[in-house]
Design a protein around this motif. Sequence first.
Motif, PDB file in Angstrom:
ATOM      1  N   GLN A 258       1.056  -1.064  -0.034  1.00 19.04           N
ATOM      2  CA  GLN A 258       0.153   0.275   0.274  1.00 19.04           C
ATOM      3  C   GLN A 258       0.840   1.302   0.095  1.00 19.04           C
ATOM      4  OE1 GLN A 258      -3.071   0.018   3.183  1.00 19.04           O
ATOM      5  NE2 GLN A 258      -2.180  -2.080   3.764  1.00 19.04           N
ATOM      6  N   PHE A 259       0.322   1.907  -0.824  1.00 12.79           N
ATOM      7  CA  PHE A 259       0.799   3.283  -1.112  1.00 12.79           C
ATOM      8  C   PHE A 259       0.064   4.524  -0.296  1.00 12.79           C
ATOM      9  CE2 PHE A 259       3.644   1.616  -4.375  1.00 12.79           C
ATOM     10  CZ  PHE A 259       4.873   1.634  -4.302  1.00 12.79           C
TER      11      PHE A 259
ATOM     12  N   LEU B 145      11.273   0.920  -1.745  1.00 11.00           N
ATOM     13  CA  LEU B 145      12.020   2.957  -1.772  1.00 11.00           C
ATOM     14  C   LEU B 145      12.536   3.157  -3.352  1.00 11.00           C
ATOM     15  CD1 LEU B 145      14.304   2.127   1.893  1.00 11.00           C
ATOM     16  CD2 LEU B 145      12.455   3.276   1.254  1.00 11.00           C
ATOM     17  N   GLN B 146      11.829   2.225  -3.840  1.00 17.53           N
ATOM     18  CA  GLN B 146      12.436   2.494  -5.389  1.00 17.53           C
ATOM     19  C   GLN B 146      11.190   3.362  -6.009  1.00 17.53           C
ATOM     20  OE1 GLN B 146      13.129  -1.426  -7.785  1.00 17.53           O
ATOM     21  NE2 GLN B 146      13.257  -2.989  -5.672  1.00 17.53           N
TER      22      GLN B 146
ATOM     23  N   SER C 115       8.993   2.679   4.411  1.00 20.56           N
ATOM     24  CA  SER C 115       8.353   1.706   3.946  1.00 20.56           C
ATOM     25  C   SER C 115       8.549   0.953   5.460  1.00 20.56           C
ATOM     26  CB  SER C 115      10.021   1.287   3.294  1.00 20.56           C
ATOM     27  OG  SER C 115       8.585  -0.159   2.533  1.00 20.56           O
ATOM     28  N   CYS C 116       7.449   0.600   5.721  1.00 20.35           N
ATOM     29  CA  CYS C 116       7.761  -0.387   6.784  1.00 20.35           C
ATOM     30  C   CYS C 116       6.604  -1.489   6.029  1.00 20.35           C
ATOM     31  CB  CYS C 116       6.008   0.440   7.941  1.00 20.35           C
ATOM     32  SG  CYS C 116       5.484  -0.376   9.043  1.00 20.35           S
TER      33      CYS C 116
ATOM     34  N   ARG D  83      12.109   0.977   6.716  1.00 22.63           N
ATOM     35  CA  ARG D  83      13.423   1.348   5.751  1.00 22.63           C
ATOM     36  C   ARG D  83      12.798   2.876   5.795  1.00 22.63           C
ATOM     37  NH1 ARG D  83      14.974  -2.219   8.229  1.00 22.63           N
ATOM     38  NH2 ARG D  83      16.156  -4.093   7.660  1.00 22.63           N
ATOM     39  N   SER D  84      14.149   4.057   5.620  1.00 18.81           N
ATOM     40  CA  SER D  84      13.810   5.449   5.151  1.00 18.81           C
ATOM     41  C   SER D  84      15.023   5.609   4.284  1.00 18.81           C
ATOM     42  CB  SER D  84      13.666   6.436   6.364  1.00 18.81           C
ATOM     43  OG  SER D  84      15.175   6.204   6.772  1.00 18.81           O
TER      44      SER D  84
END
Length: 343
Positions: free
Chosen positions: A232-233, A267-268, A275-276, A291-292
């Motif tokens: 999901q975004f 993250l791409q 990102s979780c 991640r960030s």
Amino acid sequence: MLERLITEAQVSALKNIIESNRKFVVLAHKNPDGDAVGSSLACMLYLRSLGKVADVVLPNNFPDFLRWLPSAGEIVIYENHKEKAVELIKAADVIFCLDFNALSRLGELGDAVAASSAQRVLLDHHLYPEEGFSVAVSSPTACATSELVFRMIYRVSTLDALDLAMAKAMYTGMMTDTGSFAYASNRKDIYLIVAELIAKGVDKDVIYRKVFYNYSESRLKLMGYVLYEKLQFFPHKNASLITLTYDELKRFNVMKGDTEGLVNLPLQKKGLRLSCFLREEQPGKINVSLRSVGDFPCNTLAADFFNGGGHKNASGGEVHDSMEAAVQRFKKAVEAYEALLTK
């Protein structure tokens, strides 16, 4: 010339502890990753090269794609061999604590360590180490604990003490903990160390293939499912979320390590900052990976909302609740950090 992340006083103390003791146990955190396994094996092999008795004990199993590492088959897994693990810890003169900053990161194994009279040595690159170590080398500047093991060997002995097996383990730890040198890796020293590891015979291309091109069929199918069905975004928040329930993990026959790296995939997307990945290891227990990119501090978000922490761009935590509750917690976290995510 490498910068001095380990002080002269720490080098002297480490040298004294290593020289004056015989039995060592090397520990790393629960759910061990490439750096935990790589740094532990390198440390064990170094101590053995000095004529010491040394073993690696891990709280639970490690990913299959790391089983090729030198001496990985000798690792004692606490959850599978509790009596042997506890006996090793009781007999140890010194316990090396690698890649974790508090005994709680060991899970149940932490109780055995707390009861031990052995000296404890910390080598770690996470923030806020707890007290109780005879020597504590805690350097958040380091890209990985494997980097600190390299520095210890280099300073306590010399580069001549480093062999190919140790070098493979340390390179694997540094590579995996930086996303193949994609984050937390913009320091000259990292590549000076990598050059020394290659000089010992490390083939970095082969190691990359062994780690990242060594997944199961179920992992590849799971990746497709995650990207198409589960990702999901939150476009106005520059964030993304992946969830996998316990039943979904069973459906894809997920093995240890099959979910490794999935959190990095979103993250791409252009503009994404966070990102979780929420993974239900067992009903009611959610493992959280974050991640960030850039200066977004996912470690503080992990501490604020998921009982966790870690590095600025790579962190984790846990939620002891339902998946629905964990998702709602993530949404609250995104709202709370909206200003930083969208700046």
